[in-house]
Every structure is written in structure tokens, then in C-alpha cells.
Design a protein around this motif. Structure first.
Motif, PDB file in Angstrom:
ATOM      1  N   PHE A   1       0.895  -1.085   0.087  1.00 56.22           N
ATOM      2  CA  PHE A   1       0.132   0.055  -0.059  1.00 56.22           C
ATOM      3  C   PHE A   1       0.729   1.201  -0.110  1.00 56.22           C
ATOM      4  CE2 PHE A   1      -3.274  -2.730   2.161  1.00 56.22           C
ATOM      5  CZ  PHE A   1      -4.229  -2.617   1.095  1.00 56.22           C
ATOM      6  N   GLU A   2       1.986   1.117   0.673  1.00 55.82           N
ATOM      7  CA  GLU A   2       2.926   2.593   0.844  1.00 55.82           C
ATOM      8  C   GLU A   2       3.590   2.747  -0.441  1.00 55.82           C
ATOM      9  OE1 GLU A   2       4.006   2.493   5.434  1.00 55.82           O
ATOM     10  OE2 GLU A   2       4.805   0.681   4.435  1.00 55.82           O
ATOM     11  N   ALA A   3       3.747   1.374  -1.240  1.00 64.86           N
ATOM     12  CA  ALA A   3       4.155   1.595  -2.572  1.00 64.86           C
ATOM     13  C   ALA A   3       3.114   2.081  -3.689  1.00 64.86           C
ATOM     14  CB  ALA A   3       5.093   0.569  -3.064  1.00 64.86           C
ATOM     15  N   GLY A   4       2.060   2.228  -3.196  1.00 62.28           N
ATOM     16  CA  GLY A   4       0.927   2.781  -4.248  1.00 62.28           C
ATOM     17  C   GLY A   4       0.129   1.700  -4.855  1.00 62.28           C
ATOM     18  N   GLU A   5       0.149   0.502  -4.362  1.00 58.10           N
ATOM     19  CA  GLU A   5      -0.803  -0.531  -5.004  1.00 58.10           C
ATOM     20  C   GLU A   5      -2.311  -0.111  -4.216  1.00 58.10           C
ATOM     21  OE1 GLU A   5       0.078  -4.611  -5.972  1.00 58.10           O
ATOM     22  OE2 GLU A   5       2.234  -4.093  -4.963  1.00 58.10           O
ATOM     23  N   VAL A   6      -3.349  -0.333  -4.761  1.00 60.83           N
ATOM     24  CA  VAL A   6      -4.604   0.117  -4.284  1.00 60.83           C
ATOM     25  C   VAL A   6      -5.405  -1.359  -3.987  1.00 60.83           C
ATOM     26  CG1 VAL A   6      -4.795   2.304  -5.331  1.00 60.83           C
ATOM     27  CG2 VAL A   6      -5.785   0.269  -6.515  1.00 60.83           C
ATOM     28  N   GLU A   7      -5.023  -2.269  -4.429  1.00 68.74           N
ATOM     29  CA  GLU A   7      -5.805  -3.622  -4.016  1.00 68.74           C
ATOM     30  C   GLU A   7      -4.697  -4.555  -3.847  1.00 68.74           C
ATOM     31  OE1 GLU A   7      -9.125  -4.936  -6.592  1.00 68.74           O
ATOM     32  OE2 GLU A   7      -8.022  -6.915  -6.786  1.00 68.74           O
ATOM     33  N   VAL A   8      -4.777  -5.217  -2.705  1.00 66.81           N
ATOM     34  CA  VAL A   8      -3.603  -6.107  -2.505  1.00 66.81           C
ATOM     35  C   VAL A   8      -3.968  -7.345  -1.647  1.00 66.81           C
ATOM     36  CG1 VAL A   8      -1.507  -6.186  -0.842  1.00 66.81           C
ATOM     37  CG2 VAL A   8      -1.972  -3.967  -1.920  1.00 66.81           C
ATOM     38  N   GLY A   9      -3.375  -8.407  -2.315  1.00 67.46           N
ATOM     39  CA  GLY A   9      -3.567  -9.771  -1.757  1.00 67.46           C
ATOM     40  C   GLY A   9      -2.563 -10.477  -1.387  1.00 67.46           C
ATOM     41  N   TYR A  10      -2.388 -11.592  -1.377  1.00 68.76           N
ATOM     42  CA  TYR A  10      -1.348 -12.399  -0.472  1.00 68.76           C
ATOM     43  C   TYR A  10      -1.511 -13.942  -0.792  1.00 68.76           C
ATOM     44  CZ  TYR A  10       2.244 -13.795   3.196  1.00 68.76           C
ATOM     45  OH  TYR A  10       3.429 -14.304   3.708  1.00 68.76           O
ATOM     46  N   ALA A  11      -0.619 -14.828  -1.146  1.00 67.52           N
ATOM     47  CA  ALA A  11      -0.493 -16.115  -1.474  1.00 67.52           C
ATOM     48  C   ALA A  11      -1.547 -16.224  -2.226  1.00 67.52           C
ATOM     49  CB  ALA A  11      -0.351 -16.829  -0.175  1.00 67.52           C
ATOM     50  N   TYR A  12      -2.445 -17.112  -1.985  1.00 69.78           N
ATOM     51  CA  TYR A  12      -3.721 -17.742  -2.930  1.00 69.78           C
ATOM     52  C   TYR A  12      -4.480 -16.464  -3.294  1.00 69.78           C
ATOM     53  CZ  TYR A  12      -8.302 -17.819  -0.877  1.00 69.78           C
ATOM     54  OH  TYR A  12      -9.450 -17.669  -0.073  1.00 69.78           O
ATOM     55  N   SER A  13      -4.863 -15.469  -2.353  1.00 66.37           N
ATOM     56  CA  SER A  13      -5.475 -14.543  -2.830  1.00 66.37           C
ATOM     57  C   SER A  13      -4.997 -13.316  -3.755  1.00 66.37           C
ATOM     58  CB  SER A  13      -6.053 -13.635  -1.317  1.00 66.37           C
ATOM     59  OG  SER A  13      -5.098 -12.862  -0.993  1.00 66.37           O
ATOM     60  N   GLU A  14      -3.749 -13.452  -3.889  1.00 64.96           N
ATOM     61  CA  GLU A  14      -3.222 -12.528  -4.778  1.00 64.96           C
ATOM     62  C   GLU A  14      -3.422 -13.256  -6.251  1.00 64.96           C
ATOM     63  OE1 GLU A  14      -1.992  -9.761  -4.667  1.00 64.96           O
ATOM     64  OE2 GLU A  14      -0.658  -9.417  -6.271  1.00 64.96           O
ATOM     65  N   ALA A  15      -3.235 -14.629  -6.291  1.00 65.78           N
ATOM     66  CA  ALA A  15      -3.658 -15.308  -7.423  1.00 65.78           C
ATOM     67  C   ALA A  15      -5.185 -15.001  -7.739  1.00 65.78           C
ATOM     68  CB  ALA A  15      -3.168 -16.759  -7.587  1.00 65.78           C
ATOM     69  N   GLY A  16      -5.969 -15.067  -6.598  1.00 59.81           N
ATOM     70  CA  GLY A  16      -7.368 -15.190  -6.961  1.00 59.81           C
ATOM     71  C   GLY A  16      -7.722 -13.937  -7.534  1.00 59.81           C
TER      72      GLY A  16
END
Ligand SMILES: NC(=O)c1ccc[n+]([C@@H]2O[C@H](COP(=O)([O-])OP(=O)(O)OC[C@H]3O[C@@H](n4cnc5c(N)ncnc54)[C@H](OP(=O)(O)O)[C@@H]3O)[C@@H](O)[C@H]2O)c1
Length: 267
Positions: free
Chosen positions: A233-248
Motif C-alpha cells: 500500500f505504501e508503494a502505491g498499490e490500491v488492491e493487495v492480496g497475498y498467497a492464493y488471494s493474490e492469484a485469485g
């Protein structure tokens, strides 16, 4: 409100892409459900970054434990299923913390329930919808006038990987998270020319007590999850997932169908 044509609108019509960086240090932050799990881990990180942090929840004992561990933490006992308690929270937080500029809608519950056998109770479903969807939308509506007057503000909605591929064992929960994701996209677009950034945190399964103790022990460690997502978020991404939710969150329909099958295969 009239929206400009897509070609003229630029990045706001690519709502999952990079936006302006969000500063998460020395802010004044309200975290709903901030005395346990993901919310508490966020509170710890933001407190360490010099933020003034206000957390709320129903359990006074958990709030007291959090306050004992984080000097200067502000706590507020409330039940966000009650619209009057949401209104009181909004009024009190703004009155007592007029520099409030970040709101993290994190409180949530998850019920495992079945529609194919008798016994699913509407009252429990309604509480789940009210907690996970009514509360963040209503609190947004209540706090927006204040946030719009701040020079730089952010709203963070905590959804779920299940917003993108539902778990059939938690059908109402998954639907509330899909709806909150949808609301987040619309809100981001509507507020694109204001000082309020709209962010979405999309957790995968994380090892917390969501739904009851022991149900998410297979999930990602909460500390590793939070340490990975905040810098994004601090780098400017507005929607952030992790592991399977990033792929999802990034998946196309075929991948989403495969994910749906995987999530819904009995362990
Ligand atoms: N853990 C996961 O696998 C996972 C995955 C995807 C998304 N998420 C989302 O992450 C968020 C945090 O969940 P968590 O995993 O950290 O579980 P958690 O530890 O159970 O946290 C949920 C928090 O919400 C608060 N809350 C629930 N109902 C409330 C109400 N009516 N009024 C006020 N506060 C209420 C709870 O506090 P009280 O009980 O004291 O009220 C608790 O602090 C939720 O939105 C959840 O849906 C979690």
C-alpha cells in the motif's frame, strides 16, 4: 455525478493498478475489529510507525489487552451490527480525534452454514451481512464528510480471497465479501478526484480465530501476511492480496473456476 468517458479517465478505469503512494506513518487510524487477528496485527504495525490508533470491537477484555500492549492505543466498545452504535462511534471518533485520516474496515465474522439441510437460521445470516457489509458501507457514509475535509485520507476495506472465488461452506460470508469488493471499486471511482484514497486488502486464509478457534490454523501466519501487505500500500498499490488471494484477485474466469474447485475440495 457524470463520469468522463473511459479514454479520458485514465488510471481510474484501471482500478486495480498502482495509484499514489499512501503514507501509513504518523496518521490517525480507526481500525474496526482491531483487538484481535489481522486488525490487531495492523494496529501493532501502525502503532510502531507512530500512528495514533483507535480500535473498536465488542469484547472489552480483548480491547483492554490490546491497550495494555500498545501504550496510547484508544479503544471503543461497540457492536457494529447496530446502526446507532456505528453513528455514535463515528461522532465520538471525529470529536475526539479530529485528525482522523485513515479508516480500516476490518471487523468481520464468518459463519459456516448449509442451505441443503434444515437449520440455517436467518438471524445468524443477517448478523453476518450486517457486520460484513452494512457496517463498512454505513461507517463510510458517516465518516466521509470528515475524511473529504482532510488533505490526505484513506479508506481500507478488508475483503477476502473468497470475494473472487467463494467457499461454499461459508456462502453468506463469501457473498458479503464479493459485495464489499464491488462497493470498493465503485467508491474508488467516485472518489477519484478527492483527497480520499480507497484501498482494498484481500486476505487469503490467515491463521486467526475467524469463525471460531481452530478453524483457520491452516492459514498463513498473520504477522507474515501483514508485514507483506503494508509496504505494498505504501508503494502505491490500491488492491493487495497475498498467497492464493493474490492469484485469485488477478485470475481470469478459467483460473477462478479452478480456484473455486480447489477451495471447495474437502481437506
Ligand atoms: N482469517 C482469515 O482467514 C481471513 C481471510 C479473509 C478475510 N478475512 C477478514 O479479515 C478481517 C479480520 O478477521 P480476522 O481473521 O482477524 O478474525 P478475528 O480475529 O475474528 O477478527 C474479527 C474482528 O472483528 C470484530 N467484530 C466482529 N463482529 C463485530 C461487531 N459486530 N462489532 C464490532 N466488532 C466486531 C471482532 O471483535 P469482537 O469479537 O470483540 O467484536 C474481531 O476483533 C475480517 O473482515 C475477515 O473477514 C480474514
Amino acid at each position: 455525478m457524470r463520469f468522463p468517458p473511459a479514454a479520458a479517465a485514465g488510471a481510474c478505469y484501471a482500478p486495480r493498478l498502482i495509484g499514489a503512494c499512501v503514507n501509513l506513518s504518523h496518521r490517525t487510524v480507526l481500525i474496526t475489529g482491531g483487538a484481535s487477528g489481522i486488525g490487531l496485527a495492523l494496529a501493532q504495525r501502525l502503532h510502531a510507525r507512530g500512528c495514533t490508533v483507535i480500535v473498536c470491537g465488542r469484547r472489552a477484555d480483548r480491547l483492554a489487552e490490546a491497550a495494555a500492549a500498545l501504550p496510547g492505543l484508544f479503544t471503543w466498545v461497540c457492536d457494529l451490527t447496530d446502526p446507532a452504535e456505528r453513528a455514535l462511534l463515528a461522532v465520538r471518533v471525529v470529536a475526539e480525534h479530529p485528525e482522523l485520516d485513515v479508516v480500516i474496515h476490518n471487523a468481520g465474522i464468518q459463519n459456516r452454514l448449509r442451505f441443503d439441510v434444515p437449520g440455517a437460521e436467518w438471524a445468524a445470516m443477517h448478523t453476518e451481512i450486517t457486520t460484513n457489509l452494512d457496517a463498512p458501507i454505513h461507517l463510510t457514509q458517516l465518516l466521509l464528510p470528515h475524511l473529504l475535509a482532510r488533505p490526505d485520507a484513506a479508506i481500507v476495506n478488508v475483503t477476502s480471497g473468497l470475494a473472487f472465488a467463494p467457499a461454499a461452506f461459508a456462502p453468506v460470508y463469501s457473498a458479503t465479501k464479493a459485495a464489499l469488493h464491488s462497493f470498493t471499486l465503485s467508491l474508488r471511482l467516485q472518489l477519484r478526484e478527492t483527497s480520499v484514497r480507497v484501498l482494498e486488502l484481500v486476505p487469503p486464509a490467515v491463521n486467526t480465530d475467524l469463525g471460531g478457534p481452530g478453524l483457520h490454523t491452516f492459514g498463513e501466519p498473520v504477522d507474515a501476511f501483514v508485514d507483506a501487505v503494508l509496504p505494498r500500500f505504501e508503494a502505491g498499490e490500491v488492491e493487495v492480496g497475498y498467497a492464493y488471494s493474490e492469484a485469485g484477485r488477478l485470475a481470469g474466469r478459467a483460473e477462478t473456476d479452478a480456484l473455486f474447485a480447489r477451495i471447495n475440495t474437502p481437506r
